[in-house]
Design an enzyme around this catalytic site. Structure first.
Site, short mmCIF file in Angstrom:
data_model
loop_
_atom_site.label_atom_id
_atom_site.label_comp_id
_atom_site.label_asym_id
_atom_site.label_seq_id
_atom_site.Cartn_x
_atom_site.Cartn_y
_atom_site.Cartn_z
N ARG A 37 -6.68 10.40 -0.28
CA ARG A 37 -6.45 10.96 -1.48
C ARG A 37 -7.66 10.92 -2.31
NH1 ARG A 37 -3.13 6.25 -3.77
NH2 ARG A 37 -3.46 5.62 -1.55
N HIS B 51 0.99 -1.20 0.11
CA HIS B 51 0.08 -0.08 0.05
C HIS B 51 0.96 1.32 -0.04
CE1 HIS B 51 -3.14 2.88 1.23
NE2 HIS B 51 -3.88 1.92 1.16
#
Lengths: 633, 260
Positions: free
Chosen positions: A269, A249
């Site tokens: 994000r 990740h």
């Protein structure tokens, strides 16, 4: 001869995360007497760590969304290595699985017109993730847990016993899947609290044990993720698929050291957060690969406009699939443009008001404030890649979740391979758990009810399993400390089979793993069997070492870079590798010498993608992925 | 900041009894109490029993009492203690010890089974549920609960009164009743189930005298007393029969940002 308690069930589900609980609910509702067995307390599974959401094309926020678009995104994210039938079933069934949770009491965040709200995420064309702030996994687990309690309340009314037809054996570990000839006959287990052994006899076993992250040093995974189900399947004779694909990740915490690896949700994000290097540059614009060029914004202005007007602008490259973002961060740090503690900056403080951050990302706000003294509403976070998920896993039939070659053995969730190809999109995990958890429970119950003689658990198997489990108490002088072995394993995998791989390092990793196996055979523990973590770890080491060998061996074999498998010496994605599956099979019979290889690799060809599914893509796009001979077909 | 040696006292033993043991352990920058417990395991006592999972404050497994206060060990930073302070870790006091820091929390699972589940509204198909954000937020606050059981441990109704356990569900499960009662689509009433009365008569709501200890220890910052228990009391009985409810409505404080 080991005297152990034996209990009879129809279906045994190993693991009580999203997939295991959904499988258990389905099996019980189909009439199977179902036992769930899990290493932690009921309701503590790793699924609670999932933050962002559940991907399902309900089209509540953008009504252009549908299962075909979801299918396309999933295949692109996995670089077309996905078992396409799984990706199809997943995209089609995910909305029903989410709506069903509402009828069990789940409370998702809402749209203004009262439907389930959906948020943007990497690789998803439209806002698609049903969510509850940034604690969606907790909502999922709690809802399934409470549904199980509701079924137990029904049984109490009917039979006077909550556990008449559905029982959770919490804080228990399975060390072997038992067999009668080729067929599954049950599981050998121990109770962590007392160390007592017991056997659950059942014609059908569902493995839903999650991932393998605890073999790596920097990981977002909890202690439970020791690859138990992967190893149990291999030891029972079922192969694993494409184990080289491990997802790092892009955004884990990097500071302070004690929290290194803890997840920072992609929702940061998705909701507008941006990545910057030490020079203040939004570097992701430099890392858009060719296959995604037309789909991502070329300027910051366009990317920023997309949040308000997604129909006329392209998405910012911070929302590329995870493998791309993780590699980009790695490159920036290597080029000397990293943050003070070896990550990059993830900033949401300049992108939205403090109140909105606290409402949309409450756990992240809390996590940074409490653990790192960072106020994310006022300053950027420091983040870097962390081992998060394994795309590889037990090879399964797409429709039934049945494993290959072991009748009665099923697998669902992270432990199963195929669904995500070489890289998983965020949000596709929780939906995977629900879709294939349900299917595994359905088909396991069906298989168990087929009738005929119940398989038999032999005393020899029980004695062998008991002797194996007790070995750490009989270690001779100079016994190895399991904690030390575990740390060395984590360093080996992190440094030599990590996010960027090289041939010589992977070969060295295999040698080190063989040496660790020799030492692990001498692992010894102090004390007695009652809640003894040293003993538990000594037993888990077998699984971690076996699964690590699979990852290293498959990674060495695949001479290309694709999704969660990046090789510095083979940087390109090679179309000839697209139709190649790497199967890890156990060496049979298992070698007595611990230094000997445990795994043999077998290459198989993927099933050709069904024409109507291929027709969902433009020809030009397919030409970037498919091998020459596949395009001709 | 540099590494230093800290003094720890950790309770070791089982149902038969036990005692505090002394350990001297190295502590590094930014570490939490759970890191230190793990270091003791890895270097000094491999069989030290402790529950933990996520190490990020999300699963609620590593509950213990640190210097007498119920806390999650993964969210208790070493920097809150002076370097020369001895840190004492003991198991949750309200539950029977299994071994070392691990307690038998089955009380909580038994209580969970006593609360009737969500009742889906009849005639509303899956996918047709419509609820406003402002209406789901009340129950959503309670669904943040990670079931660490620190509130159950600290609540004095059961902490020092084993005899109350049979009749009292504890803050966590009274909050669960409140959560269901405030769920916009729960159809319990239509099914003949009065959750408010059940809270009073079956789950022991009357035992709660709103001292807010549960709220103080909640690692998720859920306002258990103000937002779950007091409103439930208000809805359960006519306020004139419960002076504590009247008192609670006077001293209640809700955060400014909270629109409710």
């Amino acid at each position: 001869m080991a005297q152990v308690e034996r209990q009879q069930w129809d279906v045994v589900v190993v693991g009580a995360g999203g997939a295991g609980l959904r499988a258990a609910i389905e099996a019980r509702e189909r009439g199977a007497r179902t036992a769930v067995i899990c290493k932690s307390l009921f309701g503590k599974a790793h699924t609670v760590m999932a933050e962002g959401g559940i991907a399902a094309s309900m089209g509540n926020v953008n009504d252009h969304d549908n299962w075909q678009v979801h299918f396309r995104d999933t295949m692109r994210g996995g670089k077309f290595l996905n078992q396409w039938r799984m990706a199809e079933l997943h995209a089609k069934e995910a909305p029903d699985r989410v709506w069903e949770l509402e009828t069990w009491g789940a409370l998702f965040d809402r749209t203004p017109d009262g439907r389930i709200s959906q948020r943007n995420f990497g690789g998803h064309e439209y806002p698609r993730l049903a969510h509850v702030g940034d604690r969606t996994g907790l909502e999922l687990i709690r809802t399934l847990q409470q549904k199980i309690v509701q079924l137990q309340q029904e049984d109490f009314k009917e039979y006077g016993d909550h556990e008449a037809r559905l029982k959770v054996f919490q804080e228990c570990t399975v060390t072997r899947v038992l067999k009668d000839g080729a067929r599954v006959s049950g599981t050998f287990c121990y109770e962590r609290e007392s160390g007592r052994f017991f056997v659950l006899e059942a014609p059908a076993v569902v493995l839903a044990t999650g991932g393998i992250g605890k073999s790596f040093k920097t990981t977002s995974n909890s202690w439970e993720y020791t690859g138990d189900g992967h190893a149990l399947a291999l030891l029972a004779g079922a192969p694993l698929l494409n184990m080289e694909f491990v997802q790092f990740h892009p955004t884990g915490m990097v500071w302070p050291p004690s929290v290194k690896g803890i997840l920072v949700t992609e929702s940061v994000r998705g909701d507008g957060g941006v990545l910057r290097n030490s020079e203040g540059e939004r570097f992701m614009f430099d890392y858009v690969p060719d296959v995604f060029k037309e789909k991502y914004a070329e300027s910051e202005e366009e990317g920023d406009r997309w949040y308000e007007d997604p129909d006329h602008n392209r998405r910012p490259p911070e929302l590329l699939p995870r493998d791309e973002v993780a590699r980009a961060i790695n490159s920036e740090v290597k080029a000397g443009r990293g943050s003070p503690h070896g990550g990059v900056f993830l900033d949401v403080s300049t992108r939205m008001p403090a109140e909105r951050i606290k409402r949309r990302l409450p756990s992240m706000y809390h996590q940074f404030k409490e653990l790192a003294d960072v106020d994310i509403t006022a300053e950027p976070m420091e983040v870097g890649p962390t081992c998060h998920y394994v795309m590889g896993g037990i090879a399964v039939d797409s429709d039934t979740a049945a494993t290959v070659g072991v009748p009665g053995l099923f697998a669902a969730g992270e432990v199963a391979g195929g669904m995500h190809g070489s890289n998983r999109l965020g949000g596709n995990s929780l939906s995977d758990l629900l879709v294939f958890g349900r299917r595994a429970g359905l088909h396991a119950a069906g298989y168990a009810s087929e009738g005929g003689a119940r398989p038999v658990v032999s005393q020899e198997q029980i004695d062998a399993a008991a002797a194996e489990a007790l070995a750490p108490f009989h270690a001779a002088e100079g016994a190895e400390n399991p904690y030390t072995l575990h740390q060395e394993l984590q360093t080996t995998m992190n440094d030599l089979v990590g996010i960027i791989r090289r041939e010589a390092e992977m070969a060295e990793a295999l040698e080190r793993l063989a040496a660790l196996r020799v030492r692990a055979a001498r692992a010894g523990v102090e004390g007695h069997r009652q809640f003894n973590p040293g003993w538990h770890l000594a037993l888990d080491l077998r699984n971690m070492l076996l699964v690590s060998e699979c990852v290293a061996r498959a990674a060495l074999e695949r001479t290309e870079s694709r999704g969660g498998h990046t090789r510095e010496d083979r940087p390109a994605m090679e179309r000839e590798w697209r139709p190649v599956n790497l199967l890890c099979r156990p060496v049979d019979p298992p070698p007595a010498d611990p230094a000997a290889d445990r795994i043999v690799l077998v290459r198989t060809r993927t099933e050709p993608i069904r024409p109507d599914l291929l027709a969902l893509f433009e020809k030009e796009e397919l030409a970037k992925y498919l091998a020459e001979e596949e395009l001709c077909e | 900041m540099t590494a230093y040696d800290a003094r720890f006292r950790v309770w070791r033993g089982d149902a038969e009894g036990g005692s505090l043991r002394d350990f001297t352990v190295e502590v590094h920058d930014g570490e939490v109490v759970l890191d230190i417990v793990h270091r003791i395991q890895a270097t000094q006592a491999s069989d030290l029993a402790v529950r933990w999972n996520c190490k990020a404050g999300k699963c609620g497994s590593c509950s213990a009492e640190v210097n007498g206060r119920p806390r999650l060990m993964c969210m208790t930073r070493m920097s809150v203690f002076a370097r020369d302070e001895t840190v004492t870790i003991t198991p949750l006091r309200a539950f029977p010890v299994v071994r070392d820091l691990v307690t038998d929390v089955s009380f909580n699972y038994a209580k969970a089974r006593e609360v009737p589940a969500f009742v889906p509204p009849e005639g509303v198909a899956a996918g047709a549920y419509r609820m406003q954000q402002v209406d789901v937020e009340r129950s959503q606050e309670f669904r943040k609960c990670i079931e660490c059981f620190l509130c159950q441990d600290t609540c004095h109704v059961v902490r020092d009164h084993e005899e109350n356990k049979a009749a009292f569900a504890g803050p966590r499960f009274l909050m669960r009743v409140a959560e269901l009662d405030m769920h916009p689509l729960d159809a319990a009433a239509e099914a003949g189930l009065d959750r408010k009365r059940a809270a009073q008569e079956e789950h022991g709501l009357g035992y709660c005298n709103i001292t807010k200890c549960c709220t103080e220890v909640c690692p998720e910052g859920i306002r258990i007393t103000d937002n779950a228990l007091i409103p439930l009391k208000e809805r359960a009985v006519d306020r004139k029969y419960d002076p504590l409810v009247w008192l609670g409505s006077r001293i209640r404080r809700r955060s400014d940002s909270d629109p409710r």
